[in-house]
Design a protein around this motif. Structure first.
Motif, PDB file in Angstrom:
ATOM      1  N   LYS A 173     -10.447   3.921  -4.413  1.00 58.86           N
ATOM      2  CA  LYS A 173      -9.789   2.764  -5.015  1.00 58.86           C
ATOM      3  C   LYS A 173      -9.382   1.782  -3.927  1.00 58.86           C
ATOM      4  O   LYS A 173      -9.320   2.134  -2.753  1.00 58.86           O
ATOM      5  CB  LYS A 173      -8.559   3.204  -5.808  1.00 58.86           C
ATOM      6  N   TRP A 201      -1.579   5.617  -5.829  1.00 56.93           N
ATOM      7  CA  TRP A 201      -3.036   5.645  -5.714  1.00 56.93           C
ATOM      8  C   TRP A 201      -3.690   6.600  -6.706  1.00 56.93           C
ATOM      9  O   TRP A 201      -4.730   6.296  -7.268  1.00 56.93           O
ATOM     10  CB  TRP A 201      -3.443   5.998  -4.291  1.00 56.93           C
ATOM     11  N   ARG A 247      -7.183  12.867   2.351  1.00 53.29           N
ATOM     12  CA  ARG A 247      -7.171  11.463   1.948  1.00 53.29           C
ATOM     13  C   ARG A 247      -7.372  10.593   3.173  1.00 53.29           C
ATOM     14  O   ARG A 247      -7.001  10.971   4.281  1.00 53.29           O
ATOM     15  CB  ARG A 247      -5.838  11.121   1.278  1.00 53.29           C
ATOM     16  N   TRP A 262       0.812  -1.211   0.000  1.00 53.35           N
ATOM     17  CA  TRP A 262       0.000   0.000   0.000  1.00 53.35           C
ATOM     18  C   TRP A 262       0.848   1.266   0.000  1.00 53.35           C
ATOM     19  O   TRP A 262       0.388   2.326  -0.372  1.00 53.35           O
ATOM     20  CB  TRP A 262      -0.991   0.004   1.162  1.00 53.35           C
ATOM     21  N   TYR A 297      -8.408   3.389  -0.385  1.00 51.93           N
ATOM     22  CA  TYR A 297      -7.918   4.769  -0.443  1.00 51.93           C
ATOM     23  C   TYR A 297      -9.054   5.665  -0.932  1.00 51.93           C
ATOM     24  O   TYR A 297      -9.635   5.407  -1.979  1.00 51.93           O
ATOM     25  CB  TYR A 297      -6.735   4.817  -1.410  1.00 51.93           C
ATOM     26  N   LEU A 356      -6.948   6.319   4.330  1.00 52.74           N
ATOM     27  CA  LEU A 356      -6.450   4.995   3.976  1.00 52.74           C
ATOM     28  C   LEU A 356      -6.919   4.028   5.057  1.00 52.74           C
ATOM     29  O   LEU A 356      -6.649   4.239   6.233  1.00 52.74           O
ATOM     30  CB  LEU A 356      -4.923   5.014   3.894  1.00 52.74           C
TER      31      LEU A 356
END
Length: 190
Positions: A131, A110, A178, A105, A169, A180
């Protein structure tokens, strides 16, 4: 009645000096009221920005949650012989990284990689669709009923379970926000 030639009386000196003091006190009070107004305006603007940032963070989190659910659904839809799909390390399906390498990751681009699967969800205001990636971790045997949280009922002792790491994400309303998220997902081996 006053005689025209009579001298005018002047007010005492103490009274004459107090006329300017009232103006000074009024200006000081006006200054204090202005400072209180400006401070409350700045506080209101700060609170509005905090509320907008909280909404943005929540939107990014919801987008990542939607992608996480999409990744788990993707795992459920995998065919019985799925191992070959993960060996290519592409299209969002990965084998686990070597212990000396950074996690998958962290390596994934991303925002740049168009081959990553997107969550099938409509979210208002997000700058990019959420995603996800799926990593095949290992096949394990369930030791007892309490050691597996697979959402299955009944005794699963001795069952073979394929374990996956799903990483999602999501973006918020601004590109800088963002989120995660990760989950470990088990699927009974077929």
């Amino acid at each position: 009645m006053r005689h025209l030639n009579a001298p005018r009386r002047r007010p005492p000196r103490a009274v004459a000096r107090q006329r300017g003091v009232a103006l000074f006190i009024a200006l000081v009070v006006l200054l204090i009221i202005t400072l209180v107004g400006v401070t409350s305006l700045q506080t209101t603007r700060l609170e509005e920005r905090m509320a907008a940032n909280a909404l943005d963070r929540d939107t990014a989190f919801q987008a990542a949650e939607a992608a996480l659910a999409g990744g788990e659904t993707n795992v459920e839809d995998l065919p019985p012989a799925f191992e070959d799909d993960f060996e290519a390390n592409a299209n969002g399906l990965y084998e686990p990284a070597d212990p000396d390498d950074p996690p998958r990751w962290k390596e994934v681009e991303w925002t740049e990689d168009d081959t990553l699967p997107e969550a099938d969800v409509e979210l208002a205001g997000v700058t990019e669709p959420p995603k996800f990636i799926v990593e095949y971790v290992a096949r394990v045997e369930v030791e007892d009923e309490g050691s597996a949280n697979l959402g299955q009922s009944g005794d699963l002792s001795g069952e073979q379970v394929d374990m996956f790491r799903v990483t999602a994400y999501g973006h918020g309303r601004s590109p800088e926000t963002r989120a995660l998220l990760q989950s470990t997902y088990g699927k009974i081996a077929q």
